[in-house]
Design a protein around this motif. Sequence first.
Motif, mmCIF file in Angstrom:
data_model
loop_
_atom_site.group_PDB
_atom_site.id
_atom_site.type_symbol
_atom_site.label_atom_id
_atom_site.label_comp_id
_atom_site.label_asym_id
_atom_site.label_seq_id
_atom_site.Cartn_x
_atom_site.Cartn_y
_atom_site.Cartn_z
ATOM 1 N N HIS A 486 -26.994 -27.253 3.783
ATOM 2 C CA HIS A 486 -25.602 -27.695 3.772
ATOM 3 C C HIS A 486 -24.902 -26.930 2.649
ATOM 4 N N VAL A 487 -23.934 -26.137 3.021
ATOM 5 C CA VAL A 487 -23.266 -25.294 2.033
ATOM 6 C C VAL A 487 -21.802 -25.712 1.915
ATOM 7 N N VAL A 488 -21.351 -25.810 0.675
ATOM 8 C CA VAL A 488 -19.928 -26.106 0.448
ATOM 9 C C VAL A 488 -19.264 -24.815 -0.022
ATOM 10 N N ILE A 489 -18.102 -24.537 0.562
ATOM 11 C CA ILE A 489 -17.413 -23.289 0.190
ATOM 12 C C ILE A 489 -16.125 -23.623 -0.539
ATOM 13 N N LEU A 490 -15.915 -22.893 -1.624
ATOM 14 C CA LEU A 490 -14.592 -22.978 -2.254
ATOM 15 C C LEU A 490 -13.943 -21.596 -2.081
ATOM 16 N N GLN A 510 -25.015 -26.091 7.849
ATOM 17 C CA GLN A 510 -23.872 -27.009 7.891
ATOM 18 C C GLN A 510 -22.898 -26.559 6.803
ATOM 19 N N CYS A 511 -21.610 -26.673 7.089
ATOM 20 C CA CYS A 511 -20.676 -26.068 6.157
ATOM 21 C C CYS A 511 -19.457 -26.968 5.918
ATOM 22 N N HIS A 530 -26.689 -34.298 -0.167
ATOM 23 C CA HIS A 530 -27.039 -33.460 0.996
ATOM 24 C C HIS A 530 -26.637 -32.001 0.826
ATOM 25 N N ILE A 531 -26.043 -31.698 -0.316
ATOM 26 C CA ILE A 531 -25.546 -30.323 -0.464
ATOM 27 C C ILE A 531 -26.610 -29.433 -1.105
ATOM 28 N N ASP A 532 -26.839 -28.283 -0.471
ATOM 29 C CA ASP A 532 -27.882 -27.375 -0.973
ATOM 30 C C ASP A 532 -27.319 -26.261 -1.852
ATOM 31 N N ALA A 533 -26.074 -25.873 -1.597
ATOM 32 C CA ALA A 533 -25.515 -24.754 -2.393
ATOM 33 C C ALA A 533 -23.997 -24.773 -2.323
ATOM 34 N N ILE A 534 -23.409 -24.135 -3.343
ATOM 35 C CA ILE A 534 -21.947 -23.998 -3.331
ATOM 36 C C ILE A 534 -21.623 -22.508 -3.374
ATOM 37 N N LEU A 535 -20.786 -22.084 -2.444
ATOM 38 C CA LEU A 535 -20.319 -20.687 -2.442
ATOM 39 C C LEU A 535 -18.977 -20.669 -3.137
ATOM 40 N N LEU A 536 -18.922 -19.994 -4.257
ATOM 41 C CA LEU A 536 -17.753 -20.118 -5.131
ATOM 42 C C LEU A 536 -16.978 -18.807 -5.219
ATOM 43 N N ASN A 537 -15.734 -18.851 -4.838
ATOM 44 C CA ASN A 537 -14.899 -17.651 -5.002
ATOM 45 C C ASN A 537 -14.430 -17.591 -6.454
#
Length: 883
Positions: A486-490, A510-511, A530-537
């Motif tokens: 589960h990846v969260v994107i900023l 999952q995103c 449940h979050i595995d990673a954060i993609l950070l701009n």
Amino acid sequence: MTQQVATTSEYAVVFSDQNMMHRILQNALNNQDISSIQLFNSEQNLLAELGKSPQQTRSAFPKQQTTKEYDTHLESISAIYYSNNTLDGNFDAQTDLFTPNSQRNLIGWVKVEADKSSLQVAQYQYTSLVIFLLICFNILAFFVAFHASKFITQPIVRLNTALHKLVKGQFSSVKLMKLPPEYAALQKDILDITERLEHHNEELMAGIEQATEDIRRSMDSMEEKSAQLHIANREAMESSRLKSQFLANISHEVRTPLNAILGYTKTLQKDIKDPQHRLYVDTIEQSTNSLLAIIGDILDFSKIEAGKLNLENNHFNLKTIVDDVYQTLSIHLLTKEKQIDLVPDFNSDVPEWLIGDSTRIRQILTNLVGNAIKFTHQGSVRTKVSMTSQANQNITLSFQVIDTGIGIAEDKIHRLFKPFSQVDTSTTRQFGGTGLGLVITKKLVEQMNGHIEVSSAPGTGSTFRFSLVLQVSPNPPTQKPALQRHVVILEPSPAYKYYLTRYLDSIGAQCTACTDLEQLISTLHRQHEHIDAILLNVCPGEKGKKECQELISYCKQQFDIPCILMIQPPGQIAHYSDLKHLCADFLLKPISQERLYKTLNQLDHPHDGSAATIQTHIDKDLNKENIKGIKVLAVDDSPINLQLLDHWLTPAGVKVSLAYSGSQAIKMALEEHFDIIFMDIQMPEMDGMETTRQLRQLEPLKNTPIIALTAHALGSEQQQILASGMNAYLTKPIDEALLFSTIETWRANTDSFQEQVDAKLLHIFDLDKALSIVDGKVSIAKEMFDMLADSLEAEIKLIRHHLEHQNTQKLIEVVHRIHGASKYTGTLAISRHAGFLETHLKELGLEEVDGVVDDFIDTIEDLLNHRKLIPWPQPLDSSTTKA
Ligand code: ADP
């Protein structure tokens, strides 16, 4: 006669005067026709007789005269009367009897027999005469009729002949015609017609002669013009050839010093501390790169002009190419001030692996995306790829390069595809360029059976659309296991957010996409388990860095969630290097899908991964560690290039030996072992390819990696380079990083040269199959292969000829012949493609056959290029074969 005798013998009978009777009878018998004559009295008794004895003895005696006809004679009997007054009486016409006035008494009969033979002769003579006369008359009548008809028909025949001659145009003969006077009027008319016709004929002949003369003259002048054209054409071709040759040489000559300039510039860049000097050196590097690009463009343009731009066919991954193009361009064109989102966007129906000229597709994309980045100051540059049609293995892909840049005025759009024209010179000046990019792009697209168009609005942006006809590669799509993350994107940019979300979806992750910090924090609070990673701009600048640092620390400490930084532009990596211990990885924007997947996949070992990746980006010295101590032989006739190689490699711990010619290289390679050899191609006396061929003959150098250093590396040359026995090539100017990675790749490559050759031949040729067909008899297999291979160039010409003349039947014959032969020679690819082409020709004829023929010819050329690499075993079976 009988009547006469009867009359004269009247008194002789009355007076029974025998003498008188005899005289009378003798008189009568003087007639030679009379054979016998008899006189009888009234009692029918014979009184007198003379002549032959009568044939008819008994006869009835009539009162009137009778004549009877027998076969051989005539019998006439006449009664003899006596009258008292014989002088007075009447002659009865009916009875032929003289009737006396007085009474008449029958006193006897005269019987006369006449021989019929003389009468018959007379009769025959008469009949013959009549027949003779009739014949004479008929002959006479025939001659008369013949002459009469001749008289009538002759003029008609003459007229007929005259008309016939008239038709044939023999006017003089017609004039000599002679007709009877009755035909005078007709003759005159015919002569009139003849004269007129003759006149017309003469006029016509004169006209024809004139026209023939004119045609002959114009033919002469055409021949002269054609000869002149031919000469001019030859001169033009020769000058075009010289021009191409000249350009190729110039390109080579210019690239060689540029190579040195770039190399030393890069070396200088490392040592220069003074910002002013660094700016100078940077400018030198930038200008040199522009110069190289211009040379490349001019060379391509001249090749297109000369019709010598040949496309190649190789298997490539389109996504990787687009990724690479974005990566390269972002490094060169994006700056701290210029923040543009570079978004690739692939429809799911686009196949991963394709067959086509990947180098040229990369060139098209580089030019269009490069232009789009150059002329866009904010917003995004998107590349959308979708499939428009598919027919068997051929697919048509549609590409759109959409930017939100300055756009192009409508009245200037038509200038885009004209050579050396630039619409906006002020912006172009900033980046350089020749105005040839789009012309080359258009030609390349058209050569790939595609079409290019543009729509643009000033201030809004431009869209360049083009289509390409490519083939689907049989290579299987890369199988990646679904990422259960589960990846969260900023990501503030909607376009980029969309791109990342779609990609993460496609790999099973999952995103959750967030546009700002608040949204991210609330998401973390809600779902952090449940979050595995954060993609950070990361926003550029100090503020952005500080915010980023805080956020990473917060996520790590608060939730223990790793962060992956998305950085743009690449020059900023060094700027963020102090964050490396905090985050899981750095990714360069535009983000390569490959790298993103790899990073997310390695999240279980975040620390190992991050360290390695960051190090890769920041410090390439680690690579150099791996190559420390290896022995390299560099072969080049140019001392500058050799010095440059030495300069790069020696500090990295590589032991470099330099050879200035092919023969020197062979000598050195025999004396000492080298791990890798760099070989210049163009050298006097013995060129790089010949040197390699000779090196490969030497047992210790069979498997040593030999890398070509070349200024051209055109399609055909690449094949020649590889066919000569080299493992790979580097194109001048040589990039330092690429040089090191090449050394690393090839020194680590444990495959023998033969294994690499086998890999190349894998799809082209199957040696085992070729041998198994002939029970392992090498000489027969090789002979069969050579027969086929030797014939292929002529067959290619035939195929092209029949295709040009639209002769399907003949084309099928040639393809069938090759198909048949290829089945027994291990030439797998040719056999497969010949099969495709034969089926296509039989089922669809020449419809859309061009692509299939091109593939077939490419396959043949591929085989011919790799022919020398086939490792035929030593023929042990020669004696068996002969036996
Ligand atoms: P060059 O190699 O000089 O860039 P090109 O043929 O690629 O030449 O482009 C010609 C001109 O077309 C450019 O100089 C520019 O003025 C215009 N142009 C090309 N692409 C774009 C774009 N995406 N937006 C605006 N102008 C463009």
